[in-house]
Design a protein around this motif. Sequence first.
Motif, short mmCIF file in Angstrom:
data_model
loop_
_atom_site.label_atom_id
_atom_site.label_comp_id
_atom_site.label_asym_id
_atom_site.label_seq_id
_atom_site.Cartn_x
_atom_site.Cartn_y
_atom_site.Cartn_z
N LEU A 30 -2.33 -38.91 -45.43
CA LEU A 30 -0.98 -38.35 -45.39
C LEU A 30 -0.77 -37.55 -44.10
N CYS A 31 -1.77 -36.76 -43.70
CA CYS A 31 -1.67 -36.06 -42.41
C CYS A 31 -1.50 -37.06 -41.28
N GLY A 32 -2.22 -38.16 -41.38
CA GLY A 32 -2.09 -39.22 -40.37
C GLY A 32 -0.67 -39.73 -40.25
N THR A 33 0.03 -39.88 -41.40
CA THR A 33 1.42 -40.38 -41.35
C THR A 33 2.29 -39.41 -40.55
N GLN A 34 2.13 -38.10 -40.82
CA GLN A 34 3.00 -37.13 -40.16
C GLN A 34 2.72 -37.04 -38.66
N ILE A 35 1.45 -37.06 -38.30
CA ILE A 35 1.11 -36.91 -36.88
C ILE A 35 1.42 -38.20 -36.10
N ALA A 36 1.10 -39.35 -36.67
CA ALA A 36 1.43 -40.62 -35.99
C ALA A 36 2.94 -40.74 -35.83
N GLY A 37 3.69 -40.35 -36.88
CA GLY A 37 5.15 -40.45 -36.82
C GLY A 37 5.75 -39.47 -35.84
N LEU A 38 5.16 -38.28 -35.74
CA LEU A 38 5.65 -37.30 -34.76
C LEU A 38 5.51 -37.87 -33.35
N GLY A 39 4.36 -38.47 -33.08
CA GLY A 39 4.15 -39.10 -31.77
C GLY A 39 5.10 -40.27 -31.54
N MET A 40 5.30 -41.10 -32.57
CA MET A 40 6.20 -42.24 -32.44
C MET A 40 7.60 -41.80 -32.06
N VAL A 41 8.14 -40.82 -32.79
CA VAL A 41 9.53 -40.41 -32.57
C VAL A 41 9.67 -39.65 -31.24
N ARG A 42 8.66 -38.88 -30.87
CA ARG A 42 8.76 -38.10 -29.63
C ARG A 42 8.53 -38.95 -28.38
N TYR A 43 7.54 -39.85 -28.41
CA TYR A 43 7.15 -40.52 -27.17
C TYR A 43 7.55 -41.99 -27.11
N VAL A 44 7.62 -42.65 -28.25
CA VAL A 44 7.94 -44.09 -28.24
C VAL A 44 9.44 -44.29 -28.48
N ILE A 45 9.95 -43.81 -29.61
CA ILE A 45 11.37 -43.98 -29.94
C ILE A 45 12.22 -43.00 -29.12
N LYS A 46 11.64 -41.88 -28.75
CA LYS A 46 12.30 -40.84 -27.94
C LYS A 46 13.65 -40.43 -28.52
#
Lengths: 206, 206
Positions: free
Chosen positions: A160-176
């Motif tokens: 579950l921690c992995g979901t939040q951290i991976a998603g934070l990175g996705m939205v900040r750096y990939v999806i921007k």
Amino acid sequence: MDVSTETQDNAPRRRGRRPAGEDTRRALLEAARRSFAENGFAGATVRAMATEAGVDAAMVNHWFGGKEGLFAAAMELPVDPKQISEMLLTGPLEEMGERIVRTFLGVWDGAGGGAFVALMRSASSNENAARMLREFISTMVFGPIAKRVGPDRPDLRASLCGTQIAGLGMVRYVIKLEPLASADHDTLATSVGPNLQRYLTGDLGL
Amino acid sequence: MDVSTETQDNAPRRRGRRPAGEDTRRALLEAARRSFAENGFAGATVRAMATEAGVDAAMVNHWFGGKEGLFAAAMELPVDPKQISEMLLTGPLEEMGERIVRTFLGVWDGAGGGAFVALMRSASSNENAARMLREFISTMVFGPIAKRVGPDRPDLRASLCGTQIAGLGMVRYVIKLEPLASADHDTLATSVGPNLQRYLTGDLGL
């Protein structure tokens, strides 16, 4: 950050001629990528990777500071996962969620975000890269933490921690996506931290 | 799901000969991908996309049910984002977090998870795909919901929801980390739902 620059590439000091050890260092990283992907972090042995690359196992310590550092370099992580765990476990338990957010943002923003994008691109097109990311979350960072502080179900809490951290990175750096992509670390630690805290130490309702 | 199969490809019924409209339908999807990427969802006009592809604008409704459906087909989403919003807004407000988890898992698991992996691969290697994903989160799904139910900062709330949902998909379908990768929908709705609920309606501490 300095560690990463140092271990990834000494080019600034050596530009112009290739040092004798560079080919073997590269061979070692290739052997490491293959072996970690095939055998997992626990199953891969430093001795076997060194032998495959034709170098002495002592060079792994010399170049990468140990197996974790070799893994980080093979995955092109900006920092050693052992260092991340140590940072996260230092400080009050009830602030761990915020600390996780600040630590990852510090590492990722420091590397310019590009390293995270490259990691996601690899993971979504290559099963070996996905496996290494799995190991990173479960064996190296969130698994040990959840086992230490979680009241129950440490493996579920770690993922579950992995979901939040991976998603934070996705939205900040990939999806921007704004305003999150340019939000400061305080705003994100305050808004995201409590959700990670619940995943680690809270009641999951199960 | 049926909608997707129908709009993406009619191959099962038509295999063996190519129907007259298939080339123009493909040209329309290409024009749509380019235009949505260049102009965003709001800026792209159905009329301009149809003209570029050499079809009558009425065919967009006939083939895709409207602009949202064309966007979904251009992004290869398994369902129309308008349908997702409608599903999420139907039911008690305090259960919205759990409903979001169940809705996305239903869509993604129904499509076998592969569609999500393809979407992440595109988004991490192609700025146009990233922009479309941005639109999907902010303009179509979480933005409107956060504006309706969030007490403040709807844009930040929408992007926070995006982190949790993108990360859930990453860990379940790309990284495939257990036990989350094969957890049932009840377990995930119960454990992840309250975190989404906080992002939508809770106190962010800001």
